[in-house]
Write a protein that holds these residues in place. Structure first.
Motif: not given
Length: 176
Positions: A65-93
């Motif tokens: 759960f930590d690896m596939g759900v918890f960390y993924k939910a965090f990463g889906d919000l942080v990594y796109p911005v960190m690597f110069g992508g678009d800001k994630p949508g409200q669905d990720k929040v």
């Protein structure tokens, strides 16, 4: 002897355990191997990774759960911005908030994340994710203080882990 077979035995156990799932990747296998490796190398008893199969199942489930759900939910919000992508949508929040609600329930009633009365490897994994989330500060404008069970659990685990700051806290702060 275990010393010569250890890497292969651990990988075999990991692959056998997850072979029924189609959603896991090669990095997931590596993660499980590392988790077992930590236990086999440093565990002085079975408190971090209990021998009781029912409890171990819960610990393993929380590790996944930590690896596939918890960390993924965090990463889906942080990594796109960190690597110069678009800001994630409200669905990720919303997904992160949903996941935090589940985690808050896991650690309710002063329990550890696998429902145990003592810290396990799963708690150590969750601490890594949660401490990084905290250090990143304001990810998705999520107020972590509203997850009071998680906050209490985290403080408890940090106190129980004598090397927390060196092993995890410094890295989380650097990430944030």
């Amino acid at each position: 002897p275990r010393s010569t077979l250890f890497p292969y035995t651990t990988l075999f156990r990991s692959v056998t355990f997850i072979s029924a799932s189609q959603d896991l990747t090669r990095s997931d296998i590596h993660f499980v191997s590392l988790t077992e490796g930590i236990y086999y190398k440093y565990g002085k008893d079975d408190s971090l990774y209990p021998k009781d199969l029912e409890t171990r199942y819960k610990v393993d489930q929380r590790l996944y759960f930590d690896m596939g759900v918890f960390y993924k939910a965090f990463g889906d919000l942080v990594y796109p911005v960190m690597f110069g992508g678009d800001k994630p949508g409200q669905d990720k929040v919303d997904k992160l908030k949903e996941v935090l609600g589940w985690v808050d329930g896991f650690v309710a009633e002063d329990k550890f994340c696998a429902g145990t009365s003592q810290m396990t490897l799963a708690d150590i994994a969750f601490m890594g994710t949660y401490s990084t989330l905290k250090a990143a500060g304001g990810v998705g404008a999520v107020d972590l203080s509203t997850y009071t069970n998680i906050e209490s659990w985290f403080a408890k685990c940090a106190k129980l882990n004598p090397n927390y700051e060196k092993a995890n806290g410094e890295g989380a702060t650097a990430f944030g």
